[in-house]
Design a protein around this motif. Sequence first.
Motif, mmCIF file in Angstrom:
data_model
loop_
_atom_site.group_PDB
_atom_site.id
_atom_site.type_symbol
_atom_site.label_atom_id
_atom_site.label_comp_id
_atom_site.label_asym_id
_atom_site.label_seq_id
_atom_site.Cartn_x
_atom_site.Cartn_y
_atom_site.Cartn_z
ATOM 1 N N ASN A 1 33.837 -26.096 -29.752
ATOM 2 C CA ASN A 1 34.119 -27.172 -30.714
ATOM 3 C C ASN A 1 33.048 -27.237 -31.809
ATOM 4 O O ASN A 1 33.340 -27.612 -32.943
ATOM 5 C CB ASN A 1 34.129 -28.530 -29.992
ATOM 6 C CG ASN A 1 35.452 -28.843 -29.323
ATOM 7 O OD1 ASN A 1 36.129 -27.940 -28.861
ATOM 8 N ND2 ASN A 1 35.827 -30.108 -29.264
ATOM 9 N N HIS B 1 27.343 -31.124 -23.997
ATOM 10 C CA HIS B 1 28.465 -32.046 -24.088
ATOM 11 C C HIS B 1 28.542 -32.998 -22.899
ATOM 12 O O HIS B 1 28.656 -34.208 -23.055
ATOM 13 C CB HIS B 1 29.778 -31.263 -24.250
ATOM 14 C CG HIS B 1 30.971 -32.133 -24.170
ATOM 15 N ND1 HIS B 1 31.722 -32.263 -23.034
ATOM 16 C CD2 HIS B 1 31.527 -32.980 -25.067
ATOM 17 C CE1 HIS B 1 32.689 -33.126 -23.238
ATOM 18 N NE2 HIS B 1 32.600 -33.568 -24.467
ATOM 19 N N ARG C 1 28.258 -36.985 -23.079
ATOM 20 C CA ARG C 1 29.488 -37.744 -22.775
ATOM 21 C C ARG C 1 29.200 -38.798 -21.699
ATOM 22 O O ARG C 1 29.756 -39.891 -21.719
ATOM 23 C CB ARG C 1 30.588 -36.776 -22.329
ATOM 24 C CG ARG C 1 31.908 -37.480 -22.068
ATOM 25 C CD ARG C 1 33.027 -36.479 -21.854
ATOM 26 N NE ARG C 1 34.152 -37.096 -21.206
ATOM 27 C CZ ARG C 1 35.384 -37.157 -21.697
ATOM 28 N NH1 ARG C 1 35.658 -36.632 -22.856
ATOM 29 N NH2 ARG C 1 36.353 -37.754 -21.041
ATOM 30 N N THR D 1 43.661 -43.421 -34.432
ATOM 31 C CA THR D 1 44.571 -42.832 -33.453
ATOM 32 C C THR D 1 45.461 -43.896 -32.804
ATOM 33 O O THR D 1 46.664 -43.705 -32.676
ATOM 34 C CB THR D 1 43.743 -42.170 -32.346
ATOM 35 O OG1 THR D 1 42.768 -43.115 -31.909
ATOM 36 C CG2 THR D 1 43.040 -40.930 -32.834
ATOM 37 N N ARG E 1 39.256 -24.644 -32.395
ATOM 38 C CA ARG E 1 38.247 -24.012 -31.541
ATOM 39 C C ARG E 1 37.831 -22.699 -32.196
ATOM 40 O O ARG E 1 38.620 -22.077 -32.925
ATOM 41 C CB ARG E 1 38.818 -23.701 -30.150
ATOM 42 C CG ARG E 1 39.372 -24.917 -29.400
ATOM 43 C CD ARG E 1 38.276 -25.877 -28.933
ATOM 44 N NE ARG E 1 38.807 -26.915 -28.063
ATOM 45 C CZ ARG E 1 39.018 -28.184 -28.417
ATOM 46 N NH1 ARG E 1 38.738 -28.594 -29.647
ATOM 47 N NH2 ARG E 1 39.486 -29.060 -27.541
ATOM 48 N N TYR F 1 48.524 -29.755 -31.063
ATOM 49 C CA TYR F 1 48.947 -30.600 -29.947
ATOM 50 C C TYR F 1 50.365 -31.121 -30.148
ATOM 51 O O TYR F 1 51.135 -31.252 -29.193
ATOM 52 C CB TYR F 1 47.995 -31.794 -29.800
ATOM 53 C CG TYR F 1 46.616 -31.443 -29.275
ATOM 54 C CD1 TYR F 1 46.456 -30.620 -28.169
ATOM 55 C CD2 TYR F 1 45.473 -31.967 -29.867
ATOM 56 C CE1 TYR F 1 45.190 -30.312 -27.679
ATOM 57 C CE2 TYR F 1 44.208 -31.676 -29.388
ATOM 58 C CZ TYR F 1 44.069 -30.844 -28.286
ATOM 59 O OH TYR F 1 42.815 -30.553 -27.802
ATOM 60 N N HIS G 1 37.095 -31.994 -23.248
ATOM 61 C CA HIS G 1 37.080 -33.008 -24.321
ATOM 62 C C HIS G 1 38.207 -34.031 -24.175
ATOM 63 O O HIS G 1 38.520 -34.739 -25.128
ATOM 64 C CB HIS G 1 37.160 -32.333 -25.696
ATOM 65 C CG HIS G 1 35.923 -31.579 -26.043
ATOM 66 N ND1 HIS G 1 34.802 -32.190 -26.568
ATOM 67 C CD2 HIS G 1 35.601 -30.280 -25.906
ATOM 68 C CE1 HIS G 1 33.858 -31.295 -26.760
ATOM 69 N NE2 HIS G 1 34.319 -30.115 -26.361
ATOM 70 N N CYS H 1 40.356 -37.074 -24.047
ATOM 71 C CA CYS H 1 40.017 -38.331 -24.745
ATOM 72 C C CYS H 1 39.247 -39.312 -23.861
ATOM 73 O O CYS H 1 39.737 -39.752 -22.823
ATOM 74 C CB CYS H 1 41.300 -38.988 -25.234
ATOM 75 S SG CYS H 1 40.981 -40.558 -26.044
#
Length: 411
Positions: free
Chosen positions: A66, A97, A101, A250, A298, A321, A354, A356
């Motif tokens: 990413n 990450h 996170r 979103t 990506r 997606y 990743h 959501c």
Amino acid sequence: MAEIDPRRLVEPSCYAEHGYPHEEWRTLRREAPLEHFSVPGWVPFWAVTRHADIVEISKQPDLFLNAPGMTVARQLEGDRPDPPQIRTIINMDPPDHRQYRAVASPYFTPRALRKLGPLIETTARELVDGLGDEGECDFITDVASLHPLKIIARILGVPEEDEPFILRLTNELFGSEDPEFQRDEDRMEGMRSLFMEFWEYFGKIMSDRRANPRDDLASVFANARIDGKPMGELETMGYCLIAFTAGHETTRGSIGGGLDALIRFPEELERWARDPELTPRAIDEIVRYVTPVNTMVRTATRDYELRGQQIREGDKLILFYASANRDEEIFDDPDRLVLDRHPNRHLGFGIGEHFCLGAHLARKTSGTLFQELTSRLENVEPAGSFERTASNLVPGIKHMPIRYRLRRAAA
Ligand code: HEM
């Protein structure tokens, strides 16, 4: 392969004019599910349109990164500098990450979110009450945008009077290609001044929460530690940015797009009104059908063979997606909204590393609003044409004139 115009896949203005390119994706899924395109003005890319391929890529975060850029990239002219960068978890890769996170993930579990229930319910009810018994409104600006804005502002700890300011910043960020929201004709210049404004605003909030921590997400970001040291400034600001922007635009997209879908499938709207128990499945079906986050990019770290094609190190892959969510191999009757669809292996919240972070919050926020709305809507119809944001990332409806009649709320 049948001719398709690849500009439809990436040009923000095409999304504004024609919506998502479902026709093109159908052709690609059938005839060229992994296809390389060079579109003038854009960095060349592989279009990944099938569900299975997106899953295969997403489950290998060491191989498909990413960090080099997760949005569809324009080819920069001459020796212009790169656009400004803030480090957010969405553009980090392993091993960083996971560590970053973990700073916010405890805040977003269903258990931790339970305490927000009353706030989410009151906000939903007040917004629907505010519509009166009947009339016309712009459903996006009057309802779909305000609901997530108010919830995220409270979670983050932003004062109510600053909500319009925050709304303007997120509109400008996601609508940087949209004439209505663009802050500067020079897009890069616009982004630069936007980031500076953002930095100044959240910088003050961070200083305040270091001195006076509270029970809000801003205090979590301001006081987070990584490897025993205070989290860096770029990452702290990145978290503020992503919490707001990833959460607002979103959810607004799923609420607006969801009502649009229910207008197209009125029998589903009636079914929901009769059966509120449908809500958990209905919300996921709306996220599948609408797919507010259209793309993520990506970058391959080494050569890799996928679907008989040779991906080269450094190649960019656009994960569509919204195409995967209509994949005939996975979903029966994929172009229909089926509120109780089960199983529903949609990729509307991504998959893998990743996935959501705000998925539970998004489900709760939009589910509560739809429950309030569907239990009271007697009639709803368009009162003008709906307009979409010019974006290939979150190309949601930005103006949605509707005419409606509501039942009185139960006391
Ligand atoms: C219906 C609403 C939403 C949709 C459709 C959505 C969609 C997505 C998608 C597709 C990703 C994956 C990105 C990738 O593949 O790289 C993602 C990541 C993320 N989302 Fe959401 N999102 C929604 C709501 C929210 C909310 C309410 C929040 C928080 C306030 C949020 C915060 C995040 C964060 C922080 C990430 C990055 C996670 C990571 O990189 O580990 N999202 N979202």
